[in-house]
Write an enzyme that holds these catalytic residues in place. Structure first.
Site, PDB file in Angstrom:
ATOM      1  N   HIS A  34      17.611 104.668   3.493  1.00  0.00           N
ATOM      2  CA  HIS A  34      17.590 106.022   2.942  1.00  0.00           C
ATOM      3  C   HIS A  34      17.855 106.819   4.404  1.00  0.00           C
ATOM      4  O   HIS A  34      17.253 107.251   5.766  1.00  0.00           O
ATOM      5  CB  HIS A  34      15.799 105.240   3.749  1.00  0.00           C
ATOM      6  N   CYS A 116      15.983 108.296  -2.920  1.00  0.00           N
ATOM      7  CA  CYS A 116      16.489 108.647  -2.362  1.00  0.00           C
ATOM      8  C   CYS A 116      18.021 109.001  -1.636  1.00  0.00           C
ATOM      9  O   CYS A 116      17.504 110.431  -1.380  1.00  0.00           O
ATOM     10  CB  CYS A 116      15.966 108.499  -0.734  1.00  0.00           C
TER      11      CYS A 116
END
Length: 678
Positions: A34, A116
């Site tokens: 992420h 993301c």
């Protein structure tokens, strides 16, 4: 004034992907990443919409690493305007609204799959003209659908929670994984492998991390995709205004899932879709002169090789297949007719015979009673005999009540295995090798229990992550270490046979098997999977030439189990679109050269046992067929070894027995390997 642009990187797997992916998927995956962009004194990231926090203050905690991706001359006001435009696309609520209001259910999943990392890649392109590191963007599209990925799902979902929630703080990923978490993941993988996968309901926020498409919203991310993937398919379309685009969308998604980059082999194409209904999509469409919707473009090594206009599903499939054929030429052996090799069962050869357990235990106890006991031992004789009589023996007896006990029958507990393992290490130090064979035989039976295989795999995984060579070792490692010190030519026969049979039974566990042949990772601990492979290979190769026919048979069985495991992975890689260039990360050319040489020599020397010749020839066939090293090294090695002559000599008088190999199936296999692979 230029502003620095940083990339904050978090691992949603909490370190587990790096430590366990290679063993359990055949590819090294260093993290489930992420990312967020840090610029103008704020951290910007996408999860449930676009979020902004102070740097390092997001719900993900402290980043695992911070990457400098350059500087930007764009002012903060312009960047804020860009984010305002991006909010129209990177908003989960809007995607759901569009899906529900415009399209019937079959088409709802075909709008752009943002995540993301695609968001930070777009921001990086806008701010610096560059992109985020390649390793972050290239998580294989099927990773979370593997047993390992599904087992990691709860950990990943717990770290990808909504901003504003306050669940317990998760630990920062460390070099050494949490042993309890590693054990539970391996147990979950084993359960799925044995009973079929039933993946948990995914968290919507993490599902798009491995969506089959790479979202592209600017030229920088477009060029980055072409630069980092051998084969690329781009779909320019507008699902809002273009009916043909909506018709072809489900076909394109199915093709992306089936032919995208996979964990088994790494081959496949990168698929992307560009929404021409957005300002950035229109800019890209104009840049690539797109005038018809939908338009598909096909790229090989960064260069466009073809283009297709319209919604012809059959033509789209053909163009993608052609692209993959050019990118990953099939292995030359895929065109050969090899019926004998293809009909081989790749299931491991197991030694399941149960001896008189009371007799085995009594024999071991008598050795313990007569052994001189060093004062430095932390366990007494009575402690060890108590473990054997109250835990180990009842467990083994419960497993032997039926010829094939169900998985729930007599399953080992971690507490019992820990105490038994500790006693094993003590006995290995105190007893001479010729008195250890009853203990080895007990562990041979235990390794038929999936829970024991999973426990051993967890121990090996932790060893591979540790720099402490004296770390608590598995019984497999302990017994191999004794044999290595002694030398295979002078190992007592009873110990030798039980050790080879124990190693063969280790392949009963689909979770443990990868650790037995895993190359040692550079910079890893000294006691990990690579250490096991090196010790096992040394004992195995020497055992193939042993004077005792029983030892040679057990060694040939062990060689076959390893070769069959390698073959399974290669077959899967080819089925998923891989070829010579799509080999798995676990392949090792030096090891294969050593094994092929040893097997050919063993076949040449084997004059008495047709069964040994059969297993060795089957092993050679598994090693050679689909080998990624066949053209580069193995083919010339076979010529030097005169492998074809060696194999064919087994068919004539005196080659194996007085009349040579007589069984029809064995003769056919020998001829096939000799004539078509050698």
């Amino acid at each position: 004034m230029s502003q620095p642009v940083k990339l904050y990187v978090y691992d949603l797997s909490n370190g587990m992907a790096s430590q366990m992916s290679l063993q359990l998927t055949g590819r090294q995956i260093d993290g489930i990443w992420h990312t967020s962009i840090v610029v103008f004194g704020k951290e910007v990231f996408y999860g449930q919409g676009i979020n902004i926090t102070a740097p390092g203050r997001s719900h993900h905690g402290t980043p695992l690493r911070i990457v400098d991706i350059g500087t930007t001359d764009i002012d903060e006001e312009t960047f804020n305007e860009y984010l305002a435009e991006m909010r129209e696309h990177y908003t989960a609520d809007k995607v759901r609204s569009i899906n529900n209001s415009l399209f019937p259910s079959p088409y709802r999943s075909f709008l752009p799959d943002f995540n993301c990392n695609s968001f930070t890649n777009d921001c990086a392109g806008f701010l610096t003209g560059g992109s985020i590191p390649d390793y972050i963007k290239d998580l294989p599209s099927d990773f979370l659908s593997t047993p390992f990925g599904a087992a990691l799902r709860p950990t990943i979902d717990s770290m990808y929670r909504r901003p504003g929630t306050t669940p317990p703080q998760l630990p920062t990923p460390a070099a050494t994984p949490n042993p309890e978490l590693a054990g539970s993941i391996l147990q979950s993988v084993a359960s799925q492998a044995q009973q079929g996968m039933h993946p948990p309901t995914p968290l919507q926020a993490t599902e798009s991390l491995v969506a089959p498409f790479h979202p592209i919203t600017n030229s920088a991310s477009f060029q980055s995709l072409l630069r980092t993937h051998k084969a690329v398919v781009i779909n320019f379309s507008d699902l809002v205004t273009c009916p043909p685009c909506r018709v072809i969308a489900p076909v394109y998604e199915d093709l992306a899932r089936a032919k995208g980059v996979k964990t088994s082999g790494g081959a496949g194409a990168a698929f992307a879709k560009i929404d021409l209904n957005t300002p950035s999509g229109k800019t890209l469409g104009a840049e690539w002169n797109v005038r018809v919707m939908p338009t598909f473009m096909f790229f090989l090594d960064g260069k466009k090789i073809s283009e297709m206009k319209g919604a012809d599903a059959n033509e789209l499939r053909s163009q993608i297949d052609l692209l993959l054929f050019q990118a990953y030429p099939p292995h030359p052996h895929t065109s050969l007719s090899l019926p004998s090799i293809q009909s081989l069962s790749l299931n491991p050869i197991l030694f399941t015979q149960v001896p008189a357990l009371d007799t085995v235990a009594n024999k071991l106890v008598s050795f313990i009673d007569s052994a001189p006991w060093p004062s430095t031992c932390t366990q007494s004789k009575s402690d060890i005999k108590h473990v054997l009589s109250t835990a180990v023996l009842p467990y083994l007896k419960s497993r032997s009540k039926t010829p094939s006990p169900p998985p729930s029958s007599g399953t080992a507990t971690p507490a019992m295995l820990v105490s038994w393992s500790k006693a094993t290490q003590t006995l290995a130090q105190v007893l001479p090798m010729e008195q250890l064979f009853p203990l080895v035989d007990m562990w041979r039976l235990a390794l038929l229990d999936g829970a024991v295989g999973t426990w051993c795999a967890a121990k090996l995984q932790l060893q591979s992550a540790s720099s402490n060579v004296d770390a608590d070792r598995t019984p497999i490692d302990v017994f191999l270490g004794k044999a290595k010190v002694k030398g295979a030519d002078s190992i007592p026969r009873a110990y030798h046979l039980t050790l080879l049979r124990l190693l063969s039974n280790a392949y009963a566990s689909p979770v443990l098997a990868p650790y037995l042949l895993l190359p040692e990772r550079k910079g890893g601990g000294g006691g990990g999977g690579g250490g096991i492979r090196d010790k096992m290979t040394e004992v195995m190769v020497r055992s193939l030439l042993n004077e005792d026919a029983g030892v040679r048979m057990a060694a040939a069985s062990l060689v076959f189990n390893g070769a069959a495991w390698v073959q399974k992975g290669r077959v899967e890689a080819v089925r998923s679109g891989g070829g010579v260039e799509g080999k798995r990360d676990v392949e090792d050319e030096d090891w294969e050269v050593e094994m092929v040489s040893a097997v050919v020599e063993a076949v040449d020397r084997e004059k008495g046992s047709e069964d040994v010749v059969h297993r060795l020839t089957a092993s050679l066939g598994c090693l050679l067929r689909l080998s990624p090293f066949y053209e580069s090294q193995i083919k010339s090695l076979l010529e030097v070894l005169q492998a074809k002559r060696v194999l064919r000599s087994k068919l004539g008088k005196g080659g194996c027995g007085e009349e040579g190999v007589r069984k029809g199936e064995v003769r056919r296999l020998v001829e096939e390997v000799a004539d078509r692979l050698c």
